[in-house]
Design a protein around this motif. Structure first.
Motif, PDB file in Angstrom:
ATOM      1  N   ALA A 117       0.819  -1.211   0.000  1.00 22.96           N
ATOM      2  CA  ALA A 117       0.000   0.000   0.000  1.00 22.96           C
ATOM      3  C   ALA A 117       0.853   1.261   0.000  1.00 22.96           C
ATOM      4  N   LEU A 118       1.931   1.240   0.752  1.00 24.61           N
ATOM      5  CA  LEU A 118       2.818   2.402   0.855  1.00 24.61           C
ATOM      6  C   LEU A 118       3.742   2.536  -0.353  1.00 24.61           C
ATOM      7  N   GLY A 119       3.902   1.447  -1.110  1.00 27.09           N
ATOM      8  CA  GLY A 119       4.819   1.468  -2.241  1.00 27.09           C
ATOM      9  C   GLY A 119       6.268   1.498  -1.805  1.00 27.09           C
ATOM     10  N   LEU A 120       6.560   0.868  -0.663  1.00 29.76           N
ATOM     11  CA  LEU A 120       7.906   0.878  -0.101  1.00 29.76           C
ATOM     12  C   LEU A 120       8.446  -0.547  -0.017  1.00 29.76           C
ATOM     13  N   ASP A 121       9.759  -0.667   0.069  1.00 31.91           N
ATOM     14  CA  ASP A 121      10.358  -1.978   0.314  1.00 31.91           C
ATOM     15  C   ASP A 121      10.882  -2.087   1.745  1.00 31.91           C
ATOM     16  N   HIS A 122      10.622  -1.047   2.533  1.00 33.10           N
ATOM     17  CA  HIS A 122      11.143  -0.981   3.899  1.00 33.10           C
ATOM     18  C   HIS A 122      10.271  -0.038   4.699  1.00 33.10           C
ATOM     19  N   ILE A 123       9.855  -0.462   5.889  1.00 34.56           N
ATOM     20  CA  ILE A 123       9.096   0.387   6.798  1.00 34.56           C
ATOM     21  C   ILE A 123      10.015   0.763   7.958  1.00 34.56           C
ATOM     22  N   ASP A 124      10.121   2.041   8.231  1.00 38.57           N
ATOM     23  CA  ASP A 124      11.059   2.489   9.265  1.00 38.57           C
ATOM     24  C   ASP A 124      10.653   2.019  10.657  1.00 38.57           C
ATOM     25  N   LEU A 125       9.343   2.025  10.930  1.00 36.62           N
ATOM     26  CA  LEU A 125       8.857   1.572  12.243  1.00 36.62           C
ATOM     27  C   LEU A 125       7.558   0.811  12.047  1.00 36.62           C
ATOM     28  N   LEU A 126       7.523  -0.436  12.525  1.00 33.78           N
ATOM     29  CA  LEU A 126       6.293  -1.223  12.525  1.00 33.78           C
ATOM     30  C   LEU A 126       5.848  -1.409  13.966  1.00 33.78           C
ATOM     31  N   LYS A 149      12.356  -7.527  11.231  1.00 38.52           N
ATOM     32  CA  LYS A 149      13.468  -6.602  11.479  1.00 38.52           C
ATOM     33  C   LYS A 149      14.775  -7.194  10.955  1.00 38.52           C
ATOM     34  N   ARG A 150      15.010  -8.490  11.222  1.00 39.81           N
ATOM     35  CA  ARG A 150      16.230  -9.144  10.729  1.00 39.81           C
ATOM     36  C   ARG A 150      16.256  -9.182   9.204  1.00 39.81           C
ATOM     37  N   GLN A 151      15.105  -9.337   8.587  1.00 41.27           N
ATOM     38  CA  GLN A 151      15.028  -9.408   7.127  1.00 41.27           C
ATOM     39  C   GLN A 151      15.230  -8.055   6.457  1.00 41.27           C
ATOM     40  N   GLY A 152      15.196  -6.996   7.233  1.00 39.03           N
ATOM     41  CA  GLY A 152      15.371  -5.663   6.669  1.00 39.03           C
ATOM     42  C   GLY A 152      14.095  -5.050   6.121  1.00 39.03           C
ATOM     43  N   LYS A 153      12.966  -5.724   6.301  1.00 36.75           N
ATOM     44  CA  LYS A 153      11.706  -5.156   5.849  1.00 36.75           C
ATOM     45  C   LYS A 153      11.208  -4.084   6.811  1.00 36.75           C
ATOM     46  N   VAL A 154      11.701  -4.155   8.034  1.00 31.50           N
ATOM     47  CA  VAL A 154      11.326  -3.220   9.089  1.00 31.50           C
ATOM     48  C   VAL A 154      12.595  -2.745   9.781  1.00 31.50           C
ATOM     49  N   GLY A 155      12.672  -1.429  10.031  1.00 31.52           N
ATOM     50  CA  GLY A 155      13.843  -0.910  10.714  1.00 31.52           C
ATOM     51  C   GLY A 155      13.750  -1.015  12.219  1.00 31.52           C
ATOM     52  N   GLN A 156      12.639  -0.554  12.773  1.00 32.47           N
ATOM     53  CA  GLN A 156      12.418  -0.553  14.212  1.00 32.47           C
ATOM     54  C   GLN A 156      11.046  -1.171  14.493  1.00 32.47           C
ATOM     55  N   ILE A 157      10.855  -1.656  15.715  1.00 36.74           N
ATOM     56  CA  ILE A 157       9.556  -2.205  16.090  1.00 36.74           C
ATOM     57  C   ILE A 157       9.089  -1.553  17.391  1.00 36.74           C
ATOM     58  N   GLY A 158       7.766  -1.440  17.512  1.00 40.97           N
ATOM     59  CA  GLY A 158       7.225  -0.788  18.692  1.00 40.97           C
ATOM     60  C   GLY A 158       5.824  -1.258  18.999  1.00 40.97           C
ATOM     61  N   ILE A 159       5.241  -0.668  20.040  1.00 40.06           N
ATOM     62  CA  ILE A 159       3.877  -0.983  20.454  1.00 40.06           C
ATOM     63  C   ILE A 159       3.117   0.318  20.657  1.00 40.06           C
ATOM     64  N   SER A 160       1.793   0.206  20.636  1.00 41.89           N
ATOM     65  CA  SER A 160       0.930   1.337  20.920  1.00 41.89           C
ATOM     66  C   SER A 160       0.066   0.987  22.124  1.00 41.89           C
ATOM     67  N   VAL A 161       0.030   1.874  23.110  1.00 42.07           N
ATOM     68  CA  VAL A 161      -0.792   1.655  24.308  1.00 42.07           C
ATOM     69  C   VAL A 161      -2.246   1.932  23.929  1.00 42.07           C
ATOM     70  N   PRO A 162      -3.169   0.997  24.205  1.00 45.04           N
ATOM     71  CA  PRO A 162      -4.535   1.144  23.700  1.00 45.04           C
ATOM     72  C   PRO A 162      -5.343   2.270  24.315  1.00 45.04           C
TER      73      PRO A 162
END
Length: 331
Positions: A117-126, A149-162
């Motif tokens: 959807a974003l047209g990207l090969d990498h997401i900076d933060l998932l 993250k190891r595959q390079g598809k994602v740079g950083q990972i995080g969570i969102s407090v509901p």
């Protein structure tokens, strides 16, 4: 205009401390044209905003962000999105089993859909769009985040407090498994500044502040006569946990700080959140060019002094959980 920037965790990237919240691209704050949305994002990027927050669950938001980026000739901004859960909207109101919200394969599938959807090969933060402490810190969802993250598809990972209970994520913040936390921070609810934010500083976890204008309420736009169309996110938001009259009264009390400390209520709210250096970036919906102009202009104003900040924190907090009505309906 001088944009403020901060280091985003261990990414090696500096992001704007005012971020572009793209939830408005879903049409949940009224309908605008795709062209207007794209103009708004381009305007923000041109003014130095380089952090964009969207989500798989935000309708066409990722697609529109992708369209805007494809037309943008400048440097690629830091793009953050969120994994869509399967359990439906109720996963934000109260905990559901993690296997129901994020079963095996869901994190990976959502990420792949976001990339397309974003047209990207990498997401900076998932980010996991919601996280409950009773889910722990292990499971298919975490394994998939780490693999991406190891595959390079994602740079950083995080969570969102509901919702407003930001302290519940302290264990995962200290685990070293995540790079960021997204949580509610605003004048009415500054509680994340008291425990979560200092905790994140200690553990070098980025903090993304959301709802900094309390879904627009802190701008002073709300009146007793305000009406919202079907499908507007705010339709039930301001009329459940407290009366609209009480909410308007609490907002009106903030006008004592104008114009000596801010040019507008919106500027006061933005400056309040950014006054804490532990806030990496504060996101707000800037899906309309005029909103983007007004919000970014707040950064040209002098920062809040310590006394004013203290008064806002201690005398104007107004903690209420609108999540209950939004997701469960009125009693």
């Amino acid at each position: 205009m001088t944009m403020q920037y901060a280091e985003f965790a261990a990414s090696g990237r500096r992001v704007s401390r005012l971020g572009f919240g793209a939830m408005g691209f879903a049409g949940w704050f009224g309908q605008q044209s795709e062209a207007e949305h794209i103009r708004a994002l381009h305007l923000a990027l041109d003014r130095g905003v380089n952090f964009i927050d969207t989500a798989r669950a935000y309708g066409e938001s990722e697609f529109l962000v992708g369209c805007a980026l494809a037309q943008w000739p400048g440097a690629k901004p830091f793009v953050a999105t969120k994994v869509e859960g399967l359990a439906g909207i109720t996963q934000w109101g109260t905990p559901v089993p993690v296997e129901a919200a994020f079963p095996k394969g869901q994190v990976t599938a959502s990420c792949e859909a976001s990339l397309r959807a974003l047209g990207l090969d990498h997401i900076d933060l998932l980010q996991l769009h919601t996280y409950w402490a009773n889910w722990g810190m292990a499971g298919d969802w975490m394994e998939e985040l780490q693999t991406l993250k190891r595959q390079g598809k994602v740079g950083q990972i995080g969570i969102s407090v509901p919702d407003h209970r930001s302290d519940m994520v302290l264990p995962i913040v200290s685990s070293g498994l995540i790079d960021s936390v997204q949580t509610i921070v605003n004048i009415f609810d500054p509680t994340a500044l008291e425990v979560l934010v200092p905790f994140c500083i200690t553990h070098k976890v980025a903090v993304i502040a959301r709802c900094i204008l309390d879904e627009g309420g802190l701008t002073g736009f709300l009146t007793p006569e305000s009406e919202f169309a079907e499908g507007d996110f705010r339709r039930d938001y301001f009329d459940g946990t407290v009366s609209r009259e009480t909410y308007i009264e609490k907002v009106a009390a903030l006008r004592r700080f104008l114009p000596a400390h801010a040019s507008s209520l919106a500027a006061l709210a933005i400056k309040f959140v950014l006054a804490d250096p532990g806030i990496t970036t504060a996101i707000t919906s800037m899906h309309i060019p005029a909103f983007a102009e007004e919000n970014i202009a707040a950064l040209d104003e002098p920062p809040l002094d310590a006394e004013t900040f203290h008064l806002l924190v201690t005398r104007h907090r107004f903690i209420k959980n609108f999540t209950n009505v939004k997701h469960f309906g009125r009693p």
